[in-house]
Design a protein around this motif. Structure first.
Motif, short mmCIF file in Angstrom:
data_model
loop_
_atom_site.label_atom_id
_atom_site.label_comp_id
_atom_site.label_asym_id
_atom_site.label_seq_id
_atom_site.Cartn_x
_atom_site.Cartn_y
_atom_site.Cartn_z
N ARG A 1 3.65 0.84 -2.84
CA ARG A 1 2.58 0.22 -3.65
C ARG A 1 1.80 1.33 -4.34
O ARG A 1 1.37 2.29 -3.70
CB ARG A 1 1.64 -0.59 -2.76
CG ARG A 1 0.59 -1.35 -3.55
CD ARG A 1 -0.23 -2.26 -2.63
NE ARG A 1 -0.89 -3.29 -3.38
CZ ARG A 1 -1.53 -4.32 -2.83
NH1 ARG A 1 -1.59 -4.44 -1.53
NH2 ARG A 1 -2.11 -5.23 -3.57
N ASP A 2 1.62 1.18 -5.62
CA ASP A 2 0.86 2.12 -6.44
C ASP A 2 1.26 3.57 -6.16
O ASP A 2 0.41 4.43 -5.91
CB ASP A 2 -0.65 1.96 -6.16
CG ASP A 2 -1.09 0.52 -6.34
OD1 ASP A 2 -0.51 -0.15 -7.22
OD2 ASP A 2 -1.99 0.07 -5.61
N GLY A 3 2.53 3.83 -6.16
CA GLY A 3 2.99 5.21 -6.04
C GLY A 3 3.08 5.73 -4.61
O GLY A 3 3.68 6.76 -4.36
N ARG A 4 2.46 5.01 -3.62
CA ARG A 4 2.59 5.52 -2.25
C ARG A 4 3.75 4.82 -1.56
O ARG A 4 4.14 3.71 -1.92
CB ARG A 4 1.29 5.37 -1.48
CG ARG A 4 0.93 3.97 -1.10
CD ARG A 4 -0.54 3.85 -0.70
NE ARG A 4 -0.93 2.46 -0.86
CZ ARG A 4 -0.91 1.59 0.15
NH1 ARG A 4 -0.58 1.96 1.35
NH2 ARG A 4 -1.24 0.33 -0.06
N GLU A 5 4.30 5.47 -0.56
CA GLU A 5 5.48 4.96 0.12
C GLU A 5 5.25 4.97 1.62
O GLU A 5 4.76 5.96 2.17
CB GLU A 5 6.68 5.86 -0.23
CG GLU A 5 7.97 5.11 -0.37
CD GLU A 5 9.11 6.00 -0.85
OE1 GLU A 5 9.34 6.02 -2.07
OE2 GLU A 5 9.76 6.65 -0.02
N LEU A 6 5.53 3.86 2.28
CA LEU A 6 5.32 3.79 3.73
C LEU A 6 6.64 3.54 4.43
O LEU A 6 7.46 2.74 3.97
CB LEU A 6 4.40 2.61 4.08
CG LEU A 6 2.97 2.60 3.63
CD1 LEU A 6 2.30 1.31 4.10
CD2 LEU A 6 2.23 3.80 4.18
N ASP A 7 6.83 4.22 5.56
CA ASP A 7 7.96 3.93 6.40
C ASP A 7 7.46 2.94 7.45
O ASP A 7 6.81 3.31 8.42
CB ASP A 7 8.45 5.24 7.05
CG ASP A 7 9.61 5.00 8.00
OD1 ASP A 7 9.93 3.82 8.27
OD2 ASP A 7 10.18 5.99 8.49
N VAL A 8 7.72 1.65 7.23
CA VAL A 8 7.07 0.60 8.02
C VAL A 8 7.38 0.74 9.51
O VAL A 8 6.51 0.55 10.36
CB VAL A 8 7.50 -0.80 7.52
CG1 VAL A 8 6.91 -1.90 8.39
CG2 VAL A 8 7.06 -0.99 6.07
N LEU A 9 8.61 1.11 9.84
CA LEU A 9 9.00 1.14 11.25
C LEU A 9 8.33 2.25 12.03
O LEU A 9 8.27 2.21 13.25
CB LEU A 9 10.52 1.25 11.37
CG LEU A 9 11.30 0.03 10.86
CD1 LEU A 9 12.79 0.26 10.98
CD2 LEU A 9 10.88 -1.23 11.61
N SER A 10 7.80 3.27 11.32
CA SER A 10 7.15 4.34 12.08
C SER A 10 5.63 4.32 11.93
O SER A 10 4.95 5.26 12.33
CB SER A 10 7.72 5.69 11.65
OG SER A 10 7.43 5.90 10.28
N LEU A 11 5.08 3.23 11.38
CA LEU A 11 3.62 3.15 11.22
C LEU A 11 2.95 3.08 12.58
O LEU A 11 3.38 2.37 13.48
CB LEU A 11 3.25 1.88 10.43
CG LEU A 11 3.47 1.88 8.92
CD1 LEU A 11 3.04 0.53 8.35
CD2 LEU A 11 2.71 3.01 8.26
N ALA A 12 1.83 3.82 12.73
CA ALA A 12 1.02 3.71 13.95
C ALA A 12 0.22 2.41 13.90
O ALA A 12 0.12 1.77 12.85
CB ALA A 12 0.10 4.92 14.06
N GLU A 13 -0.38 2.04 15.00
CA GLU A 13 -1.08 0.76 15.13
C GLU A 13 -2.09 0.52 14.00
O GLU A 13 -2.10 -0.53 13.39
CB GLU A 13 -1.76 0.70 16.50
CG GLU A 13 -2.18 -0.69 16.93
CD GLU A 13 -1.04 -1.71 16.93
OE1 GLU A 13 -1.31 -2.86 16.56
OE2 GLU A 13 0.11 -1.34 17.27
N GLY A 14 -2.94 1.53 13.72
CA GLY A 14 -3.98 1.36 12.71
C GLY A 14 -3.42 1.07 11.33
O GLY A 14 -3.71 0.03 10.72
N PRO A 15 -2.58 1.97 10.79
CA PRO A 15 -1.99 1.72 9.47
C PRO A 15 -1.13 0.44 9.43
O PRO A 15 -1.05 -0.22 8.40
CB PRO A 15 -1.11 2.96 9.24
CG PRO A 15 -1.62 3.99 10.16
CD PRO A 15 -2.24 3.29 11.32
N LEU A 16 -0.53 0.09 10.58
CA LEU A 16 0.27 -1.13 10.63
C LEU A 16 -0.60 -2.35 10.38
O LEU A 16 -0.25 -3.26 9.65
CB LEU A 16 0.98 -1.24 11.99
CG LEU A 16 1.83 -2.48 12.20
CD1 LEU A 16 2.99 -2.52 11.20
CD2 LEU A 16 2.38 -2.54 13.64
#
Lengths: 342, 357
Positions: free
Chosen positions: B90-105
């Motif tokens: 989203r808007d140029g940033r990229e997330l690796d969903v499976l490795s997200l910690a609790e907060g960012p998840l």
């Protein structure tokens, strides 16, 4: 000959006083032997209540239900038992309607054994208890074959949890067939089964009609299934406890007259993108279904109906009137008007 | 519609259309059970494109709901996602969903990707009023301006054509099935997610209510350009709402293509089987046929192509070698050794048999 099942002004109330609801309101319906009749409507329209009254699981509050011309509430004990045996029901949920602690063999032989006992007399394998059991086992195997649960040996000792939804529903049908019914109420019998398997279940039920002379009352909310199953029969549409339209299936599907039927037909999502895009949707005046506790006066569809005529629709309950192309419709305003949905 | 344009804060989706907001790469999900490992999803690779509606269709046990829950990481503890990667952009940033910690998840869920569950009643807390639940949600996502939240939610209720005064202080049980489903949609839009995952959004609703929900979802798609993933066993939902369709069988995508390709020129025998099994209501009588057999046991999967025991086109090769997704047309892929035979069958016998009315 009298119709196999006849409903005369059947009404069913639940509750009492201020909490009383009229689930079914003075409906009349004749079903001839060998016919296929579909009862169609949304939740709360009274279709399941009607089905349960037909098989004797609920007594009507008013009106009469006749089996082969005889009022079931005034039958002699022997006749009533005969009726209860001849008229069977297949329920919607095959996860709830089978005993989880019994094997298929037990579920199917139990009614066979009881049925034989009632009839009495010697059997092919002798009159002893062992002979009866052998007869029942043989018949159970035949019935499983009829409902396409083959090879039979793979299924006889299974418990319900080892079967898929479609297989369970076939067991329900085999169980209903043990008592050689003449009339089967199928209440949403294929709704909980995967789409790829529905058609084979319907085709199996259809075969029973020819091979065993079973007459079907098929209850469903799914108009496309009703159309497929009852193409050579009739569809009856219910809304809030009343019949609003009925007729031969091809006429009702292609040339419906009641605004509610037209709204339903227009609203059904179609598994065909072109059709889904082209189809006309009848705009209703209100999206909310009135409460059964507080039904509108006159035609109960009038608060939602796009063709509402003040002073007429909200004043009198419209009667079912015959229409030229077959069937009846309870809408004096629109009984002659077809609409083009595609 | 001036009102609707205020509802969505992410009008830029079409500009960054080159990068799909969600990419699944070789995703596997298995459940540990006493009887063995249930392989619910096996190697799904799929891009969800910006602004598109993608329908995942398949029968019970095909893995479609597991896949949906896997994307928002709501799978039960006995489930394991491995191997595989889920990338969110989203808007140029990229997330690796499976490795997200609790907060960012927690941030990712709802704010980026919202899920509307199958059973609308169970999604509500029965002892909270609708507004209290909305306010809790907003606070959990650090949105603490009460009047702002209320204003936004009232707008959303109007968008889903509900009377805000009737709904906002009601308990879930006081609402009808259709009102609950619409309220749930409004809540899912509260934090303006980029992606909406809808699991069986119209199942168990009455026909006329289904129609209002379908029309509403179409507005979300056409007017607000939401990126949507529909999960359904109902082909009609796909036909009504999807731009692209992915057919799932035994945990895999076996066919993927534009909606008109899948419905009129299917190349996988399972897609064809589903189409031939489903009646339409408009028009004359159709001959239907069902797919023989039952869905496979996900613990002991068949060898080769998982559909071969039920497939009328199956050959000896199908029981030995598992086909992968191959290109069969523009943006159209199918995993089958006999896609040509499927095409010939349709040319010879038509898609569905029709008798005149």
């Amino acid at each position: 000959m009298a119709p196999i099942i006849e409903l005369r002004n059947v009404t069913k109330y639940f509750g009492s006083g201020r909490d009383q609801v009229t689930a079914v309101d003075a409906i009349s319906l004749d079903i001839e032997a060998g016919e296929i009749v579909c009862l169609v409507g949304e939740s709360g329209c009274g279709k399941s209540t009607t089905g349960r009254m037909v098989v004797g699981l609920l007594p009507p509050s008013e009106g009469q239900i006749l089996y082969q011309g005889q009022d079931i509430s005034a039958m002699e004990r022997a006749d009533y038992q005969d009726y209860r045996r001849a008229v069977q029901i297949i329920h919607q949920d095959p996860y709830a309607s089978l005993n989880p602690t019994q094997t298929v063999r037990q579920m199917i032989t139990a009614p066979l054994l009881r049925h034989q006992t009632q009839r009495g007399g010697p059997t092919a394998n002798g009159s002893g208890r062992r002979g009866k059991r052998r007869d029942a086992e043989r018949r159970a195997a035949e019935l499983l074959e009829i409902v396409d649960l083959t090879p039979v040996a793979d299924f006889l000792d299974k418990y319900p949890h080892q079967l898929s939804g479609g297989q369970r529903q076939r067991v329900s049908v085999a169980r209903a067939l043990t008592v050689e019914p003449k009339f089967i109420v199928a209440d949403e019998a294929v709704s909980m089964v995967d789409v790829s398997i529905r058609v084979s279940l319907l085709n199996m039920l259809y075969r029973l009609k020819d091979e065993f002379d079973v007459t079907f009352l098929f209850i469903t909310h799914d108009l496309a299934l009703a159309k497929y199953f009852a193409w050579e029969g009739r569809i009856t549409v219910m809304y809030l406890g009343r019949i609003v339209e009925e007729g031969p299936t091809p006429r009702l599907i292609t040339d419906s007259r009641h605004p509610y039927t037209q709204a339903l037909l227009g609203a059904v999502p179609e598994a065909d993108p072109e059709l889904a895009r082209k189809k006309v949707h009848v705009e209703l005046r209100s999206a909310e279904i009135p409460s059964l506790l507080n039904l509108p006066a006159g035609c109960t569809f009038h608060p939602r109906c796009p063709y509402f005529v003040p002073g007429q629709c909200d004043a009198r309950v419209p009667a079912l009137e015959s229409i030229a192309d077959g069937g009846t419709v309870a809408c004096p305003v629109r009984k002659a008007e077809s609409i083009q949905l595609v | 519609m001036s009102q609707t344009s205020d509802l969505s804060w992410h009008q830029s989706t079409e500009e960054n259309g080159s990068q799909p907001p969600l990419s699944l790469q070789n995703v596997h999900v298995s459940y540990r059970t006493r009887a063995g490992s249930v392989q619910a999803v096996r190697g799904v690779t799929l891009d969800l494109l910006a602004g598109e509606s993608l329908a995942l269709i398949g029968e019970s046990g095909s893995g479609k709901t597991t896949l949906g829950l896997g994307i928002v990481r709501l799978l039960v503890d006995t489930a394991e996602v491995s191997p595989g990667q889920i990338i969110y952009r989203r808007d140029g940033r990229e997330l690796d969903v499976l490795s997200l910690a609790e907060g960012p998840l927690r941030e990712f869920r709802w704010r980026d990707c919202a899920m509307v569950f199958q059973s609308a009643l169970n999604a509500f807390n029965p002892v909270l009023k609708v507004w209290d639940q909305v306010w809790d949600t907003a606070k959990a996502h650090n949105w603490n301006n009460r009047s702002e939240v209320r204003e936004r939610f009232l707008d959303l209720l109007r968008f889903v054509q509900l009377d805000p005064d009737r709904v906002i202080d009601a308990y879930a049980h006081e609402l009808s099935g259709g009102m609950r489903q619409r309220t749930l949609l409004a809540i899912s839009l509260l934090l303006d997610p980029q992606i909406l995952i809808l699991d069986e959004p119209t199942t168990a609703l009455d026909i006329l209510t289904q129609r209002t929900i379908i029309d509403l979802l179409r507005r979300l798609k056409e007017d607000l350009h939401f990126t949507m993933l529909f999960i359904s066993h109902d082909l009609a939902i796909a036909a009504e709402l999807a731009d692209r369709v992915a057919t799932m069988y035994a945990g895999q995508v076996v066919e993927l293509g534009p909606v008109s390709e899948i419905f009129y020129r299917p190349r996988h025998p399972y897609s064809l089987g589903l189409i031939r099994a489903v009646p339409t209501v408009t028009g004359g009588f159709e001959e239907l046929s069902s797919i023989p057999g039952s869905p496979p046991d996900l613990i002991n999967l068949p060898s080769g192509c998982k559909f071969h025991p039920r497939c009328p086109f199956a050959s000896e090769r199908c029981s030995r070698e598992e086909p992968g997704l191959e290109r069969v047309g523009d943006n159209h892929f199918a995993a089958c050794w006999h896609t040509d035979a499927v095409q010939e069958d349709i040319e010879r016998n038509g898609l569905r048999g029709r008798r005149a009315a």
